[in-house]
Structures are given as C-alpha cells and as structure tokens.
Design a protein around this motif. Structure first.
Motif, PDB file in Angstrom:
ATOM      1  N   ILE A  12      38.728 -47.135  42.212  1.00  0.00           N
ATOM      2  CA  ILE A  12      38.141 -45.799  42.128  1.00  0.00           C
ATOM      3  C   ILE A  12      36.851 -45.838  42.936  1.00  0.00           C
ATOM      4  O   ILE A  12      35.886 -46.509  42.574  1.00  0.00           O
ATOM      5  CB  ILE A  12      37.874 -45.393  40.666  1.00  0.00           C
ATOM      6  CG1 ILE A  12      39.168 -45.473  39.855  1.00  0.00           C
ATOM      7  CG2 ILE A  12      37.293 -43.990  40.601  1.00  0.00           C
ATOM      8  CD1 ILE A  12      38.980 -45.198  38.368  1.00  0.00           C
ATOM      9  N   GLY A  13      36.841 -45.125  44.049  1.00  0.00           N
ATOM     10  CA  GLY A  13      35.833 -45.290  45.090  1.00  0.00           C
ATOM     11  C   GLY A  13      36.544 -45.899  46.283  1.00  0.00           C
ATOM     12  O   GLY A  13      37.590 -45.410  46.701  1.00  0.00           O
ATOM     13  N   GLY A  14      35.998 -46.949  46.836  1.00  0.00           N
ATOM     14  CA  GLY A  14      36.775 -47.742  47.784  1.00  0.00           C
ATOM     15  C   GLY A  14      36.513 -47.528  49.253  1.00  0.00           C
ATOM     16  O   GLY A  14      37.170 -48.177  50.073  1.00  0.00           O
ATOM     17  N   THR A  15      35.567 -46.654  49.631  1.00  0.00           N
ATOM     18  CA  THR A  15      35.384 -46.431  51.073  1.00  0.00           C
ATOM     19  C   THR A  15      33.962 -46.626  51.561  1.00  0.00           C
ATOM     20  O   THR A  15      33.736 -46.689  52.764  1.00  0.00           O
ATOM     21  CB  THR A  15      35.819 -45.009  51.469  1.00  0.00           C
ATOM     22  OG1 THR A  15      35.066 -44.048  50.718  1.00  0.00           O
ATOM     23  CG2 THR A  15      37.299 -44.811  51.234  1.00  0.00           C
ATOM     24  N   GLY A  19      32.963 -50.681  46.878  1.00  0.00           N
ATOM     25  CA  GLY A  19      34.401 -50.435  46.851  1.00  0.00           C
ATOM     26  C   GLY A  19      35.091 -50.852  48.126  1.00  0.00           C
ATOM     27  O   GLY A  19      36.220 -51.363  48.107  1.00  0.00           O
ATOM     28  N   ARG A  20      34.419 -50.643  49.245  1.00  0.00           N
ATOM     29  CA  ARG A  20      34.977 -51.025  50.549  1.00  0.00           C
ATOM     30  C   ARG A  20      35.233 -52.530  50.604  1.00  0.00           C
ATOM     31  O   ARG A  20      36.292 -52.973  51.061  1.00  0.00           O
ATOM     32  CB  ARG A  20      33.998 -50.597  51.640  1.00  0.00           C
ATOM     33  CG  ARG A  20      34.424 -50.926  53.058  1.00  0.00           C
ATOM     34  CD  ARG A  20      33.439 -50.312  54.021  1.00  0.00           C
ATOM     35  NE  ARG A  20      33.841 -50.499  55.408  1.00  0.00           N
ATOM     36  CZ  ARG A  20      33.428 -49.724  56.409  1.00  0.00           C
ATOM     37  NH1 ARG A  20      32.621 -48.702  56.166  1.00  0.00           N
ATOM     38  NH2 ARG A  20      33.817 -49.950  57.652  1.00  0.00           N
ATOM     39  N   PHE A  21      34.289 -53.303  50.118  1.00  0.00           N
ATOM     40  CA  PHE A  21      34.463 -54.753  50.123  1.00  0.00           C
ATOM     41  C   PHE A  21      35.451 -55.202  49.056  1.00  0.00           C
ATOM     42  O   PHE A  21      36.134 -56.211  49.218  1.00  0.00           O
ATOM     43  CB  PHE A  21      33.111 -55.445  49.951  1.00  0.00           C
ATOM     44  CG  PHE A  21      32.306 -55.468  51.223  1.00  0.00           C
ATOM     45  CD1 PHE A  21      32.445 -56.505  52.123  1.00  0.00           C
ATOM     46  CD2 PHE A  21      31.451 -54.428  51.542  1.00  0.00           C
ATOM     47  CE1 PHE A  21      31.730 -56.526  53.318  1.00  0.00           C
ATOM     48  CE2 PHE A  21      30.728 -54.427  52.716  1.00  0.00           C
ATOM     49  CZ  PHE A  21      30.860 -55.480  53.615  1.00  0.00           C
ATOM     50  N   ALA A  22      35.535 -54.436  47.973  1.00  0.00           N
ATOM     51  CA  ALA A  22      36.525 -54.755  46.946  1.00  0.00           C
ATOM     52  C   ALA A  22      37.938 -54.600  47.494  1.00  0.00           C
ATOM     53  O   ALA A  22      38.828 -55.410  47.201  1.00  0.00           O
ATOM     54  CB  ALA A  22      36.317 -53.866  45.723  1.00  0.00           C
ATOM     55  N   VAL A  23      38.156 -53.554  48.293  1.00  0.00           N
ATOM     56  CA  VAL A  23      39.466 -53.368  48.928  1.00  0.00           C
ATOM     57  C   VAL A  23      39.837 -54.607  49.733  1.00  0.00           C
ATOM     58  O   VAL A  23      40.945 -55.147  49.616  1.00  0.00           O
ATOM     59  CB  VAL A  23      39.459 -52.122  49.835  1.00  0.00           C
ATOM     60  CG1 VAL A  23      40.725 -52.077  50.705  1.00  0.00           C
ATOM     61  CG2 VAL A  23      39.349 -50.850  49.008  1.00  0.00           C
ATOM     62  N   GLU A  24      38.902 -55.073  50.550  1.00  0.00           N
ATOM     63  CA  GLU A  24      39.177 -56.227  51.404  1.00  0.00           C
ATOM     64  C   GLU A  24      39.392 -57.493  50.582  1.00  0.00           C
ATOM     65  O   GLU A  24      40.270 -58.307  50.894  1.00  0.00           O
ATOM     66  CB  GLU A  24      38.023 -56.393  52.398  1.00  0.00           C
ATOM     67  CG  GLU A  24      37.907 -55.226  53.379  1.00  0.00           C
ATOM     68  CD  GLU A  24      36.676 -55.308  54.258  1.00  0.00           C
ATOM     69  OE1 GLU A  24      35.826 -56.190  54.010  1.00  0.00           O
ATOM     70  OE2 GLU A  24      36.556 -54.484  55.178  1.00  0.00           O
ATOM     71  N   GLU A  25      38.594 -57.657  49.525  1.00  0.00           N
ATOM     72  CA  GLU A  25      38.726 -58.845  48.676  1.00  0.00           C
ATOM     73  C   GLU A  25      40.097 -58.909  48.009  1.00  0.00           C
ATOM     74  O   GLU A  25      40.770 -59.950  48.029  1.00  0.00           O
ATOM     75  CB  GLU A  25      37.625 -58.840  47.608  1.00  0.00           C
ATOM     76  CG  GLU A  25      37.749 -59.916  46.552  1.00  0.00           C
ATOM     77  CD  GLU A  25      37.421 -61.307  47.051  1.00  0.00           C
ATOM     78  OE1 GLU A  25      37.811 -62.284  46.376  1.00  0.00           O
ATOM     79  OE2 GLU A  25      36.769 -61.431  48.119  1.00  0.00           O
ATOM     80  N   PHE A  36      41.224 -44.386  45.245  1.00  0.00           N
ATOM     81  CA  PHE A  36      41.210 -43.038  44.684  1.00  0.00           C
ATOM     82  C   PHE A  36      39.802 -42.473  44.819  1.00  0.00           C
ATOM     83  O   PHE A  36      38.847 -43.016  44.270  1.00  0.00           O
ATOM     84  CB  PHE A  36      41.629 -43.063  43.214  1.00  0.00           C
ATOM     85  CG  PHE A  36      41.403 -41.754  42.486  1.00  0.00           C
ATOM     86  CD1 PHE A  36      42.133 -40.622  42.811  1.00  0.00           C
ATOM     87  CD2 PHE A  36      40.455 -41.662  41.475  1.00  0.00           C
ATOM     88  CE1 PHE A  36      41.922 -39.423  42.146  1.00  0.00           C
ATOM     89  CE2 PHE A  36      40.235 -40.473  40.801  1.00  0.00           C
ATOM     90  CZ  PHE A  36      40.974 -39.346  41.133  1.00  0.00           C
ATOM     91  N   ASN A  37      39.662 -41.407  45.605  1.00  0.00           N
ATOM     92  CA  ASN A  37      38.370 -40.748  45.752  1.00  0.00           C
ATOM     93  C   ASN A  37      38.574 -39.347  46.301  1.00  0.00           C
ATOM     94  O   ASN A  37      39.705 -38.930  46.576  1.00  0.00           O
ATOM     95  CB  ASN A  37      37.427 -41.561  46.660  1.00  0.00           C
ATOM     96  CG  ASN A  37      38.032 -41.855  48.019  1.00  0.00           C
ATOM     97  OD1 ASN A  37      38.700 -41.011  48.612  1.00  0.00           O
ATOM     98  ND2 ASN A  37      37.816 -43.053  48.524  1.00  0.00           N
ATOM     99  N   ARG A  38      37.466 -38.621  46.464  1.00  0.00           N
ATOM    100  CA  ARG A  38      37.553 -37.238  46.897  1.00  0.00           C
ATOM    101  C   ARG A  38      37.779 -37.084  48.396  1.00  0.00           C
ATOM    102  O   ARG A  38      38.074 -35.987  48.869  1.00  0.00           O
ATOM    103  CB  ARG A  38      36.270 -36.493  46.500  1.00  0.00           C
ATOM    104  CG  ARG A  38      36.080 -36.339  45.003  1.00  0.00           C
ATOM    105  CD  ARG A  38      34.739 -35.709  44.685  1.00  0.00           C
ATOM    106  NE  ARG A  38      33.637 -36.578  45.112  1.00  0.00           N
ATOM    107  CZ  ARG A  38      32.350 -36.238  45.036  1.00  0.00           C
ATOM    108  NH1 ARG A  38      32.003 -35.049  44.579  1.00  0.00           N
ATOM    109  NH2 ARG A  38      31.410 -37.083  45.414  1.00  0.00           N
ATOM    110  N   GLY A  39      37.599 -38.154  49.149  1.00  0.00           N
ATOM    111  CA  GLY A  39      37.766 -38.071  50.592  1.00  0.00           C
ATOM    112  C   GLY A  39      36.590 -37.421  51.286  1.00  0.00           C
ATOM    113  O   GLY A  39      36.723 -36.917  52.417  1.00  0.00           O
TER     114      GLY A  39
END
Length: 334
Positions: A12-15, A19-25, A36-39
C-alpha cells in the motif's frame, strides 16, 4: 512465522520512497508484487509487467476492499497515517500471513536512551489527535496505529506487526531533509552545524527499511513491534563529514550555538535533523530476526549519488545561506 519465495505481496503505497524500495526488495526475493495507491505520483514501475498496479484510495474502505480481493499473502502498509486506517486494514486483511504497518520512532512518548520496543512508553492519542493531520499529532497517531496492530493480533489472531523507523534518508527522499546537508556540503566550503555538533537523531537508510519490512514479514511475531535504524549512529557533525567524504569535498564544519545564530535571527531548530535531546533506538530485537542493515557509509554514499542526479536541494528545510553568512561573519570576529 515464515513465508516462502513465490508468495504475493501487496504494498500500500509503493511508488515514492520507502514503498518504492520495498517493491524492489520483495521482487528480488521472489515475491509477486502488487502496488495499491491513488496514482497521484509517477509510477516508476509503470512499464514493468512484473509489478501489478491497483488504483484506489486507501482511505476509502471500498477501494481497500477491492485491493484485498487480490488475496495477497503479505501486506506492507506504507501510508497509514491515522489509527482508523490501520484498524480497517487489519480487518480487511485479517487472514494474510503477515500484515506489516510502517509506524515511526516518533511513536515513543518517553525519551529513553535507547528506546526499546517493550520498555519505552508510547505517546497517548486522544480522539481529536487521531483525526488530525498536523505534524504535532504525527507521533500520537503512529502510536495509536501500533496499538491497533497489537489489538488485532491479541483479540482476533491477525498476523499483524509494526516496524518503527526513525528519520529515513536515501534516494528519492521527497522530504529533502538530508538533501539540505548534501547541498550545503556540495555548494559551500564552510557549513554551519547547529549547537556543538554532537546532537544525535537516529537515522536509517531506506534500503535497510525495505529489508526490515521483508524480514519482519517473514520472521516476525504477530503483535510485535520492531525498531529499525542505522547500526552505527553519527552525530550531525559526523554525518556532514561523511557526506564530504562521499563528495571528496574539503569542507570546514563550523558549529554555532544559540547566541551566535540569534544574530541572524536563526534558531537551533531551524536546521533539519537537529534535535536537542538524543533520539536513539535499539535495533537488537530486529537483528535477532536476521536483519542486517546497509552500512551508514554506503547509505550516505548512495544518497549523495542520487542527490547529484536529482534536482533536489532541500534548501527550503533550513536557514537561508545569506543568514548563515552573517553568522559566519560574527564567528570570524570572535
């Protein structure tokens, strides 16, 4: 608990930052990733077919329920800023293998040194504070979010946990607090550090936070909170000197006290990352799960590299340089 490679994670977040680094991890460790975010912000993974995107507002219960329909194994909640958002999330994701709430070191109410998860008292949070959006209520709101995690685990058996980072720095840091100091060192050969330079405010490199989120999701215990932070603490003066080393810059650090700063209308607290009383967090509990942070030297070096490639300056976070020059002039006469 222990998850396995091939599991799915909803971030939740991710950009933007953590959150961005969590995606990569999580991607690097074999997880199927959905954000998942508002964009509202540029999605760095927009062209990556391996990262799915669900658009919605996490404060809208219906949107969050739609995201829950993706049936993730793990949920990382980077953008829960009010206790009710944590309560909603732990209700909608009550059957996941791990729900990890990104709390904050600001949740602590007592000034212990160091602050420990199971000993240091958290802030109280009134109903009015829980609904507020101001900086002053940030710590109480995060603390109440922690209590929501504890209650979900204890009363309903939800596999919910909390991670408490202090100030986070590194690439893509939109707060630009650490950028202020990189910019000062990069642009000037004399840098004012407030006080005597020894103030301690625990910081943590963003990749270490992302690593901690995965380790807690895989190895953490429901109903527990975990501090995270750089393994070695640097005073503000030492941090500036480490930035100078990364820039290969010859910089004179000039400390200035309350009286000297007042000659230019500056206060100690006008400088980013200054804190009068030490803010130090024990990371022993997280380390016992197998977490290893990035070294502070490597973290600052990567933060400097990203700063130089960005248009961030952080100058709005601190005093104007003209005012600092007046202080330097006063100090030169002493």
């Amino acid at each position: 608990m222990s998850t396995e490679t091939g599991d799915s994670v909803l971030i939740i977040g991710g950009t933007r930052f953590i959150g961005r680094f969590a995606v990569e991890e999580f991607r690097e460790h074999g997880y199927d990733v959905t954000i998942f975010n508002r964009g509202n912000h540029e999605n760095p993974f927009a062209d990556d077919p391996d990262v799915e995107h669900i658009e919605g507002d996490r404060t809208d219960d219906g949107d969050l329920a739609d995201a829950a329909a993706a049936d993730p194994d793990v949920v990382i909640d980077c953008v829960a800023y009010k206790p009710k958002e944590v309560r909603t999330a732990t209700r909608l994701f009550d059957d996941v293998d791990a729900y990890v709430y990104v709390s904050s070191g600001a949740a602590y109410g007592d000034e212990d040194v160091p602050k420990r998860e199971d000993e240091t008292t958290l802030h109280e949070c009134t109903e009015e504070q829980a609904r507020d959006d101001s900086h002053e209520t940030y710590g109480p709101r995060k603390a109440e979010g922690d209590r929501a995690v504890f209650e979900a685990a204890a009363e309903r058996g939800v596999n919910a946990m909390s991670l408490r980072p202090p100030v986070v720095y590194g690439p893509h840091d939109y707060t630009e607090r650490f950028d202020y100091w990189i910019d000062r060192v990069n642009e000037h050969d004399r840098v004012i550090v407030p006080g005597d330079g020894t103030n301690l405010w625990h910081r943590v490199y963003v990749e270490s936070v992302a690593r901690a989120l995965r380790v807690v999701a895989e190895e953490g215990e429901p109903g527990e909170a975990y501090n995270t932070g750089d393994r070695r603490l640097l005073t503000l003066e030492e941090a500036v000197e480490t930035v100078a080393d990364a820039l290969d810059a010859d910089v004179e650090v000039v400390t200035a006290g309350e009286r000297e700063l007042a000659t230019a209308g500056i206060e100690l607290e006008d400088f980013p990352l200054y804190r009068d009383y030490p803010h130090v967090m024990s990371t022993e509990k997280l380390s016992r799960l197998g977490w290893e942070p990035v070294s502070v030297e490597a973290g600052i070096e990567r933060a400097v590299e990203d700063h130089l490639e960005s248009d961030r300056t952080g100058r709005e976070n601190g005093p104007d340089r003209d005012a600092e020059e007046r202080v330097l002039g006063v100090l030169d006469t002493l």
